[in-house]
Design a protein around this motif. Structure first.
Motif, PDB file in Angstrom:
ATOM      1  N   THR A 265       0.847  -1.071   0.171  1.00  9.79           N
ATOM      2  CA  THR A 265       0.079   0.034   0.022  1.00  9.79           C
ATOM      3  C   THR A 265       0.678   1.168  -0.048  1.00  9.79           C
ATOM      4  O   THR A 265       0.647   2.161  -0.704  1.00  9.79           O
ATOM      5  CB  THR A 265      -0.900   0.028   1.163  1.00  9.79           C
ATOM      6  OG1 THR A 265      -1.890  -1.059   0.994  1.00  9.79           O
ATOM      7  CG2 THR A 265      -1.837   1.347   1.426  1.00  9.79           C
ATOM      8  N   GLN A 266       1.943   1.100   0.912  1.00 10.99           N
ATOM      9  CA  GLN A 266       2.775   2.457   0.848  1.00 10.99           C
ATOM     10  C   GLN A 266       3.563   2.575  -0.400  1.00 10.99           C
ATOM     11  O   GLN A 266       3.491   3.792  -1.009  1.00 10.99           O
ATOM     12  CB  GLN A 266       3.862   2.276   1.838  1.00 10.99           C
ATOM     13  CG  GLN A 266       4.784   3.634   1.928  1.00 10.99           C
ATOM     14  CD  GLN A 266       4.060   4.820   2.483  1.00 10.99           C
ATOM     15  OE1 GLN A 266       3.457   4.742   3.657  1.00 10.99           O
ATOM     16  NE2 GLN A 266       4.212   5.818   1.721  1.00 10.99           N
ATOM     17  N   GLU A 267       3.860   1.537  -1.048  1.00 14.31           N
ATOM     18  CA  GLU A 267       4.538   1.775  -2.407  1.00 14.31           C
ATOM     19  C   GLU A 267       3.486   2.280  -3.387  1.00 14.31           C
ATOM     20  O   GLU A 267       4.020   3.214  -4.451  1.00 14.31           O
ATOM     21  CB  GLU A 267       5.061   0.249  -2.725  1.00 14.31           C
ATOM     22  CG  GLU A 267       6.352  -0.059  -2.265  1.00 14.31           C
ATOM     23  CD  GLU A 267       6.812  -1.445  -2.383  1.00 14.31           C
ATOM     24  OE1 GLU A 267       7.927  -1.735  -2.235  1.00 14.31           O
ATOM     25  OE2 GLU A 267       6.150  -2.222  -2.830  1.00 14.31           O
ATOM     26  N   GLY A 320      -2.050  -9.239 -12.492  1.00 15.88           N
ATOM     27  CA  GLY A 320      -2.129 -10.244 -11.505  1.00 15.88           C
ATOM     28  C   GLY A 320      -3.472 -10.350 -10.699  1.00 15.88           C
ATOM     29  O   GLY A 320      -4.202  -9.422 -10.781  1.00 15.88           O
ATOM     30  N   ARG A 321      -3.814 -11.514  -9.914  1.00 13.69           N
ATOM     31  CA  ARG A 321      -5.006 -11.636  -9.415  1.00 13.69           C
ATOM     32  C   ARG A 321      -4.906 -11.271  -7.663  1.00 13.69           C
ATOM     33  O   ARG A 321      -6.128 -11.082  -7.141  1.00 13.69           O
ATOM     34  CB  ARG A 321      -5.160 -13.296  -9.219  1.00 13.69           C
ATOM     35  CG  ARG A 321      -5.696 -13.966 -10.547  1.00 13.69           C
ATOM     36  CD  ARG A 321      -5.703 -15.343 -10.575  1.00 13.69           C
ATOM     37  NE  ARG A 321      -6.354 -15.793  -9.628  1.00 13.69           N
ATOM     38  CZ  ARG A 321      -6.427 -17.105  -9.350  1.00 13.69           C
ATOM     39  NH1 ARG A 321      -5.963 -18.062  -9.774  1.00 13.69           N
ATOM     40  NH2 ARG A 321      -7.317 -17.691  -8.162  1.00 13.69           N
ATOM     41  N   ILE A 322      -3.723 -10.798  -7.388  1.00 15.15           N
ATOM     42  CA  ILE A 322      -3.808 -10.453  -5.858  1.00 15.15           C
ATOM     43  C   ILE A 322      -3.988  -8.884  -5.901  1.00 15.15           C
ATOM     44  O   ILE A 322      -3.349  -7.891  -6.396  1.00 15.15           O
ATOM     45  CB  ILE A 322      -2.457 -10.491  -5.184  1.00 15.15           C
ATOM     46  CG1 ILE A 322      -2.280 -11.978  -4.917  1.00 15.15           C
ATOM     47  CG2 ILE A 322      -2.515  -9.669  -4.089  1.00 15.15           C
ATOM     48  CD1 ILE A 322      -1.071 -12.591  -4.249  1.00 15.15           C
ATOM     49  N   VAL A 323      -5.321  -8.455  -5.223  1.00 15.09           N
ATOM     50  CA  VAL A 323      -5.350  -7.022  -5.389  1.00 15.09           C
ATOM     51  C   VAL A 323      -4.671  -6.218  -4.358  1.00 15.09           C
ATOM     52  O   VAL A 323      -4.414  -6.640  -3.331  1.00 15.09           O
ATOM     53  CB  VAL A 323      -6.969  -6.746  -4.766  1.00 15.09           C
ATOM     54  CG1 VAL A 323      -7.644  -5.370  -4.681  1.00 15.09           C
ATOM     55  CG2 VAL A 323      -7.850  -7.493  -6.025  1.00 15.09           C
ATOM     56  N   GLN A 324      -4.195  -5.038  -5.004  1.00 15.21           N
ATOM     57  CA  GLN A 324      -3.480  -3.867  -4.142  1.00 15.21           C
ATOM     58  C   GLN A 324      -4.026  -2.626  -4.034  1.00 15.21           C
ATOM     59  O   GLN A 324      -4.919  -2.181  -5.268  1.00 15.21           O
ATOM     60  CB  GLN A 324      -2.057  -3.709  -4.813  1.00 15.21           C
ATOM     61  CG  GLN A 324      -1.219  -5.079  -5.129  1.00 15.21           C
ATOM     62  CD  GLN A 324      -0.845  -5.184  -6.436  1.00 15.21           C
ATOM     63  OE1 GLN A 324       0.093  -4.789  -6.867  1.00 15.21           O
ATOM     64  NE2 GLN A 324      -1.251  -6.168  -7.243  1.00 15.21           N
ATOM     65  N   ALA A 325      -4.202  -2.223  -3.018  1.00  9.85           N
ATOM     66  CA  ALA A 325      -4.953  -0.866  -2.847  1.00  9.85           C
ATOM     67  C   ALA A 325      -4.068   0.329  -2.353  1.00  9.85           C
ATOM     68  O   ALA A 325      -3.412   0.075  -1.440  1.00  9.85           O
ATOM     69  CB  ALA A 325      -6.318  -1.230  -2.293  1.00  9.85           C
ATOM     70  N   ARG A 326      -4.541   1.454  -2.712  1.00  7.63           N
ATOM     71  CA  ARG A 326      -4.095   2.567  -2.104  1.00  7.63           C
ATOM     72  C   ARG A 326      -4.774   2.978  -0.834  1.00  7.63           C
ATOM     73  O   ARG A 326      -5.866   2.484  -0.476  1.00  7.63           O
ATOM     74  CB  ARG A 326      -4.336   3.854  -2.945  1.00  7.63           C
ATOM     75  CG  ARG A 326      -3.421   3.630  -4.328  1.00  7.63           C
ATOM     76  CD  ARG A 326      -3.740   4.905  -5.218  1.00  7.63           C
ATOM     77  NE  ARG A 326      -3.416   6.103  -4.557  1.00  7.63           N
ATOM     78  CZ  ARG A 326      -3.933   7.163  -5.584  1.00  7.63           C
ATOM     79  NH1 ARG A 326      -4.513   7.113  -6.407  1.00  7.63           N
ATOM     80  NH2 ARG A 326      -3.519   8.379  -4.996  1.00  7.63           N
ATOM     81  N   SER A 327      -4.093   3.721   0.059  1.00 11.87           N
ATOM     82  CA  SER A 327      -4.668   4.294   1.601  1.00 11.87           C
ATOM     83  C   SER A 327      -5.723   5.075   1.192  1.00 11.87           C
ATOM     84  O   SER A 327      -5.581   5.900  -0.086  1.00 11.87           O
ATOM     85  CB  SER A 327      -3.535   4.769   2.297  1.00 11.87           C
ATOM     86  OG  SER A 327      -3.147   6.016   1.820  1.00 11.87           O
ATOM     87  N   HIS A 328      -6.624   5.282   2.120  1.00 11.24           N
ATOM     88  CA  HIS A 328      -7.538   6.488   2.072  1.00 11.24           C
ATOM     89  C   HIS A 328      -6.757   7.935   1.926  1.00 11.24           C
ATOM     90  O   HIS A 328      -7.223   8.680   1.320  1.00 11.24           O
ATOM     91  CB  HIS A 328      -8.488   6.355   3.242  1.00 11.24           C
ATOM     92  CG  HIS A 328      -9.347   5.220   3.448  1.00 11.24           C
ATOM     93  ND1 HIS A 328     -10.609   5.220   3.891  1.00 11.24           N
ATOM     94  CD2 HIS A 328      -9.358   3.993   2.519  1.00 11.24           C
ATOM     95  CE1 HIS A 328     -11.214   3.858   3.907  1.00 11.24           C
ATOM     96  NE2 HIS A 328     -10.667   3.173   3.205  1.00 11.24           N
TER      97      HIS A 328
END
Length: 631
Positions: A265-267, A320-328
């Motif tokens: 998330t930080q990246e 890819g299949r792994i979801v990566q999300a940004r922080s609020h």
């Protein structure tokens, strides 16, 4: 400040030469929705000097010499879209516009742009490393079927003559490659970085690799290609994936390293908060700018990756299949910058990604052990381990719509309705209906025949029907009169005329006439394309009938828009050929009337348009003001 796109701009920065020259088939838009902008800004953040060379004239070999010889190498991408998809419709006819070029002008990039640009560089600078990436290179990294030439092609790494290929989203791999080159390592020795593909005369350096069917055998036997694709699909995860070896004759190999790990998330926050100008380069002002940018100017990317598993989608191979999300916090900061723009009117057009309502990995197991190589998360039914929870996404949308200066926050990326149905809490769907759509919600059931849906990797028709009921119940509760607008695909592998007729009958019963239908488009690195080319489902190696006849494809498409006068003849032929003359007549259930094309589509409700027909007219009006996205 924009990165330099001319030698004069480079010299104004005091540079003698750049570390990398980045050639792209798109115009230069410095925004995080454009891959070239992300990679160049990430490299800049790591101390590298990057010059952008957008849309060089491929007819002129000197066009790649604008900045001279870079210190480390050339980077090449065809752009945000595969150049062949960018240029041609599913009928292989030239498109009228290129949304990623100035003023939408056509002809600003060549077919197979990655190959053409790379070969131009190699002609001009024989010993300078060339690294290719982007969606075109990523999805053509191993041998693949090319729909436009109807040929089985080699890895793009061989046809381009490039030295290294970076696949996937590329930020982490690109920095590792740049650092290795900067340390003095020869490009031929960079064989160890995840998310890369390289050429080799030996496989001695490969540990725990899988040898795929060789290119010659796949050319001769399509079954071998289907088998190869199945192995590739099972090795798209950074934790469980293994190196893949593809042979092109004696002592000639293309070797794919396992995928790069997902970003944290930080990246991801750091990547999206780099100092983008969030605009096209001013050189394009005179031509009215870049049409594609207008669609995303006021949108927020909140996630990447998708575990939806649709057969016709290449996200599994690219993001890819792994979801990566940004922080609020990151998204709120970007939204506040957006609000301060003078042309912001109070509307955030989208908060999403490949699938808007995915904000975390499908299950906790994925984080430690990776995705299941032989199972999908949502297909054929929702996995019992899936963590179906919209709490985080609901909280994010609430924060965004409460920002001063924001009138409305839309969700226009696709949502997975089967994932919504797996969540017993109605809060997300209720707030989506109440605050985040305007009259209609676009969803993608794609078809109604369960055996076609099975080949598509989509949930059964009963799931969509249940979602429709839940959507209608929520709207009654909120006092809204809103409608579902379904996306549909015609002539997908496995679909027969009978299936297309069943879909047309469903459209009739809904009182809905789609203004757009997507005819199945075979693009590289999707299971559906493998079915189309080989006649085999790579997931189980069972035979699949594919629609390859232009006439039948046209009939299936016409059935989905059977009320259009120009489709009358094709619809009539299809109904007669399928033995469904019962649908030609004056009855309530008939699709068309007897006679000529002047007697268009079958009967409608006598009391006027149904609610869905009204919604469709509203869709057509909204489309006149701008394109909508399909995910």
């Amino acid at each position: 400040m924009f990165l330099p796109i001319t030698k004069a701009e480079m010299e104004s920065r005091g540079w003698e030469r750049p570390d990398f020259v980045y050639i792209t088939g798109d115009a230069y838009v410095d925004h995080s929705s454009f891959g070239a902008a992300i990679i160049s800004r990430v490299l800049e953040a790591h101390g590298y000097k990057v010059a952008i060379l957008p849309q060089p004239d491929w007819h002129n070999p000197d066009s790649v010499k604008e900045f001279g010889e870079p210190r480390l190498g050339f980077l090449v991408t065809a752009g945000n879209i595969d150049s062949m998809v960018n240029h041609y419709t599913v009928n292989k006819k030239p498109r009228s516009q290129d949304a990623y070029s100035p003023g939408g002008r056509r002809g600003m990039r060549p077919d197979h742009a990655t190959v053409v640009y790379s070969n131009l560089i190699k002609q001009a600078y024989k010993h300078i490393p060339v690294i290719i990436g982007g969606i075109e290179a990523s999805l053509r990294r191993l041998a693949h079927y090319d729909y436009w030439s109807n040929r089985f092609r080699r890895s793009i790494l061989l046809d381009s003559g490039a030295d290294l290929l970076i696949y996937g989203m590329g930020e982490l791999a690109m920095v590792e490659v740049a650092d290795a080159m900067n340390s003095g390592l020869n490009i031929r020795d960079i064989t160890f970085i995840p998310g890369t593909v390289y050429k080799s005369r030996t496989t001695d350096q490969v540990w725990d690799g899988i040898t795929l069917p060789d290119f010659a055998s796949m050319q001769k036997d399509k079954t071998q290609y289907a088998r190869s694709f199945s192995i590739q699909e099972q090795n798209t995860d950074s934790i469980s994936g293994r190196p893949l070896i593809e042979s092109y004759g004696e002592h000639r190999y293309v070797i794919q390293n396992p995928p790069m790990r997902p970003v944290t998330t930080q990246e991801l926050d750091d990547i999206y908060e780099l100092p983008y100008e969030n605009a096209w380069h001013p050189v394009y002002d005179a031509e009215g700018g870049i049409p594609a940018f207008s669609e995303i100017r006021f949108s927020l990317t909140s996630n990447r990756g998708c575990y939806g598993g649709c057969s016709f989608c290449a996200l599994n191979f690219h993001q890819g299949r792994i979801v990566q999300a940004r922080s609020h916090e990151s998204l709120i900061r970007e939204a506040k910058l957006m609000i301060r723009r003078p042309d912001f009117k109070g509307y955030i057009h989208d908060v999403g990604g490949p699938t808007a309502n995915f904000r975390h990995p499908a299950c906790r197991k994925q984080i430690e052990k990776g995705v299941c190589p032989n199972r999908q998360c949502l297909f054929p039914k929702v996995c019992g381990n899936i963590h179906a929870d919209h709490t985080d996404y609901v909280a994010l949308l609430r924060e965004l719509r409460q920002l001063p200066g924001v009138k409305k926050v839309f969700v226009r990326s696709g949502i997975r309705y089967d994932y919504v149905m797996a969540d017993p809490d109605d809060t997300f769907l209720e707030e989506l209906c109440r605050y985040h759509i305007s009259g209609q919600l676009r969803v993608a059931p794609e078809h109604v025949s369960d055996h076609v849906l099975q080949l598509m990797g989509k949930p059964g028709s009963d799931v969509y029907k249940a979602f429709c009921r839940r959507f209608e119940k929520i709207n009654r509760k909120t006092g809204k009169q809103q409608f579902l607008v379904p996306y549909l695909i015609s002539s997908h592998p496995g679909s027969t005329l009978e299936d297309a007729i069943a879909l047309a009958e469903t459209i009739r019963d809904m009182g809905f006439q789609p203004d757009q239908v997507q005819d199945f488009y075979p693009t590289p690195s999707t299971a559906s394309t493998v079915m189309y080319y080989t006649g085999i489902d790579p997931r189980n190696m069972q035979p699949v009938r594919s629609v390859t006849s232009p006439k039948e494809k046209a009939m299936q498409r016409a059935l989905l828009q059977y009320r259009r006068p120009e489709n009358y003849s094709l619809v009539r032929q299809a109904l007669i050929q399928a033995g469904r003359e019962d649908l030609i007549g004056y009855g309530e259930k008939c699709l068309i009337r007897p006679g000529n094309a002047a007697h268009r589509g079958g009967s409608r409700k006598r009391n006027g348009n149904t609610r869905n027909e009204k919604a469709n007219k509203k869709t057509e009006r909204s489309r006149s003001g701008g394109r909508t996205k399909k995910h």
